[in-house]
Design an enzyme around this catalytic site. Structure first.
Site, PDB file in Angstrom:
ATOM      1  N   LYS A  78       0.832  -1.209  -0.023  1.00 48.38           N
ATOM      2  CA  LYS A  78      -0.095  -0.072   0.039  1.00 48.38           C
ATOM      3  C   LYS A  78       0.825   1.300  -0.097  1.00 48.38           C
ATOM      4  CE  LYS A  78      -3.930   2.310   2.315  1.00 48.38           C
ATOM      5  NZ  LYS A  78      -4.806   2.020   3.715  1.00 48.38           N
ATOM      6  N   SER A 155      -9.865   2.214   2.504  1.00 50.37           N
ATOM      7  CA  SER A 155      -8.887   3.005   1.620  1.00 50.37           C
ATOM      8  C   SER A 155      -8.174   2.050   1.120  1.00 50.37           C
ATOM      9  CB  SER A 155      -8.250   3.838   2.396  1.00 50.37           C
ATOM     10  OG  SER A 155      -7.215   3.488   3.337  1.00 50.37           O
ATOM     11  N   SER A 179     -10.269   0.226   6.903  1.00 50.42           N
ATOM     12  CA  SER A 179      -9.605   0.206   5.562  1.00 50.42           C
ATOM     13  C   SER A 179      -9.136  -1.178   5.141  1.00 50.42           C
ATOM     14  CB  SER A 179      -8.802   1.249   5.417  1.00 50.42           C
ATOM     15  OG  SER A 179      -9.279   2.264   5.080  1.00 50.42           O
TER      16      SER A 179
HETATM   17  N1  GLN Z   1     -13.696   4.780   5.691  1.00 46.79           N
HETATM   18  C1  GLN Z   1     -12.934   5.101   6.866  1.00 46.79           C
HETATM   19  C2  GLN Z   1     -12.589   6.738   6.750  1.00 46.79           C
HETATM   20  O1  GLN Z   1     -12.724   7.475   5.790  1.00 46.79           O
HETATM   21  C3  GLN Z   1     -11.768   4.366   7.242  1.00 46.79           C
HETATM   22  C4  GLN Z   1     -10.650   4.702   6.629  1.00 46.79           C
HETATM   23  C5  GLN Z   1      -9.356   3.778   7.115  1.00 46.79           C
HETATM   24  O2  GLN Z   1      -9.608   2.745   7.703  1.00 46.79           O
HETATM   25  N2  GLN Z   1      -8.215   4.468   6.787  1.00 46.79           N
HETATM   26  O3  GLN Z   1     -12.066   7.216   7.765  1.00 46.79           O
END
Ligand code: GLN
Length: 484
Positions: A78, A155, A179
């Protein structure tokens, strides 16, 4: 076996050790897949040449029996993990030319175990998002898409899509509010967010430091155990990393789950819950019950406050963490008339809309006069959410819930984009886990009527990933999900 990319890591390692296949062949097979699948936009930066060189080194190690636990296994990373001398962007314009001079601890651990890196994977900008549509490099396309291109989840959409489409053997990911788990569910792959503190955050671009945690996304449960074994461990460079001993997660695979108590939280099942999601949830409970587990009903009374709490705390920490991108020391710089104007120009040009929204919310909830009403209150509710889990885990060993209330939706879905809250609502089953610092895994349970993957989540006690692996293995076998 006609395609080496169909193999799991465990299967690949067995063949590599038996010298039935070579690391070079394996790496070439993944590079071929990767070349055929640029349409998914999963990779931002490719390091295939370096991976091939490393595969030759791995070949020598197999020949002289100095192979390490992930020797020659091609991974995707990532783009939130700093990789020495390899561009690391967090999928933001503000970092799109950033080349770190150091390696994150997690990726260093993987390299030390012999893994190879095929490249850096797409993600939501600074990991803020649930659909991988906030990336400066454009959305990732879910490999399960039919006619309409669907989101891969976020994400870590690039990580999940790359694993699903066999563009790497497995991938690293991070999870601040879901995410790792949401994109895993959307792409029909398996991912675990370990306990907060299990993996070092050193060298991972920070989003919300009290919630961020790294973990693997893999083809199956067994591979998740193998990869997490190599990623986890205490690191003096991260004061929040845990000194607890890391057990051999693989040793839990195949263990009996007779008598294990699985809790089903009533608050996760509102009347309006998607029927298919609800029925797969029942199916998952039944599978575990048939393996000897006991299903019990539990309550997590503060669940309804989890989303608002998360969407105060995460932006608050983000606004502070992202203050460092000022155009002075590294990253994008847009000159202006004096320092203030340079800051404004740089940050205006460098951040996307969602990141700006979070910085504004975060700055607001931390500002004098509002701090008590929002941030302090959110911290108190965070404690109540944690207490709910503590109470629940007196009665059960694991908690079973769906990963996401929805199936993968179309890229550009107007409902999701016109009101950001609709997107935030998709995190309803995942954010409490981060607020409480607990480990949780998502694994595929089946396909929706549209032929799209749905995931189930297993939540464990802090530092008890082992029990998750134990149960997840049985759930995986019972679900019998057919990978892409
Ligand atoms: N969807 C969540 C957010 O936008 C989680 C994102 C994440 O875990 N990095 O904050």
């Amino acid at each position: 076996m006609n395609d080496l990319t169909d193999l799991t890591i465990a299967e690949s390692l067995a063949k590599l050790k038996a010298k039935e296949i070579s690391p070079v062949e394996l790496t070439q097979a993944y590079i071929k897949k990767l070349d055929e699948n640029h349409k998914y936009n999963a990779y931002i930066t490719l390091t295939a040449e370096k991976a091939l060189q490393d595969a030759h080194e791995a070949e020598k190690r197999y020949a002289n029996n100095t192979n390490r636990s992930l020797e020659g296994v091609p991974l995707g990373i990532k783009d939130l993990f700093c990789t020495k001398d390899i561009k690391t962007t967090a999928c933001s314009h503000i970092l799109d030319n950033f080349i770190p001079q150091y390696e994150s601890t997690v990726t260093q651990n993987l390299l030390d175990n012999g893994a190879l890196f095929l490249g850096k994977l797409n993600m939501d900008e600074f990991a803020m998002g649930g659909s991988n549509e906030t990336s400066y490099f454009g959305p990732v396309v879910n490999p399960w898409s039919k006619e309409t291109p669907l989101v891969a989840g976020g994400s870590s959409g690039g990580s999940a899509a790359a694993v699903a489409a066999k563009m790497c053997a497995a991938a690293t990911a991070t999870d601040t509010g879901g995410s790792i788990r949401e994109p895993s569910a959307f792409c029909g792959v398996t991912g675990i967010k370990p306990t907060y503190g299990r993996c070092s955050r050193y060298g991972i671009v920070a989003f919300a430091s009290s919630l961020d945690q790294a973990g693997p996304i893999c083809k199956d449960v067994t591979d998740c155990a193998l990869l997490l074994n190599c990623m986890a461990g205490y690191d003096a460079k991260d004061s929040t990393s845990s000194k607890r001993e890391v057990p051999d997660f693989s040793s839990f695979i195949g263990m009996d789950i007779k008598g294990l108590k699985i809790g089903i939280p009533a608050e996760y099942r509102p009347d309006g819950l998607n029927k298919e999601v609800a029925s797969y949830w029942d199916k998952a409970a039944k599978i575990l019950e048939d393996c000897g587990a006991e299903i019990i009903h539990i309550n997590l009374p503060h669940t309804k406050y989890a989303l608002p709490t998360y969407y105060v705390i995460a932006p608050a920490e983000a606004s502070s963490n992202l203050a460092r991108y000022d155009g002075v020391r590294y990253g994008l710089r847009v000159d202006g008339n004096g320092l203030d104007e340079q800051y404004i120009n740089t940050r205006t040009a460098g951040f996307g809309a969602e990141v700006k929204r979070r910085i504004l919310i975060g700055t607001y909830v931390l500002s004098a006069g509002y701090y008590d009403a929002y941030y302090l209150k959110a911290q108190k509710v965070r404690r109540l959410i944690k207490n709910d889990f503590d109470e629940a885990f007196k009665k059960c060993d694991l908690i079973l819930t769906p990963t996401s209330p929805v199936e993968p939706f179309a890229i550009g879905d107007t409902k999701m984009l016109e009101n950001p809250i609709n997107m935030y609502l998709n995190d309803v089953f995942t954010v409490s886990v981060n607020l409480a610092g607990l480990p949780a895994m998502s694994l595929p349970i089946g396909l929706s009527q549209h032929g799209l993957p749905l995931g189930m989540q297993l939540i464990g006690r802090a530092f008890d990933e082992g029990t998750i692996f134990k149960a997840a293995y049985h759930l995986e076998r019972g679900a019998n999900f057919v990978r892409m």
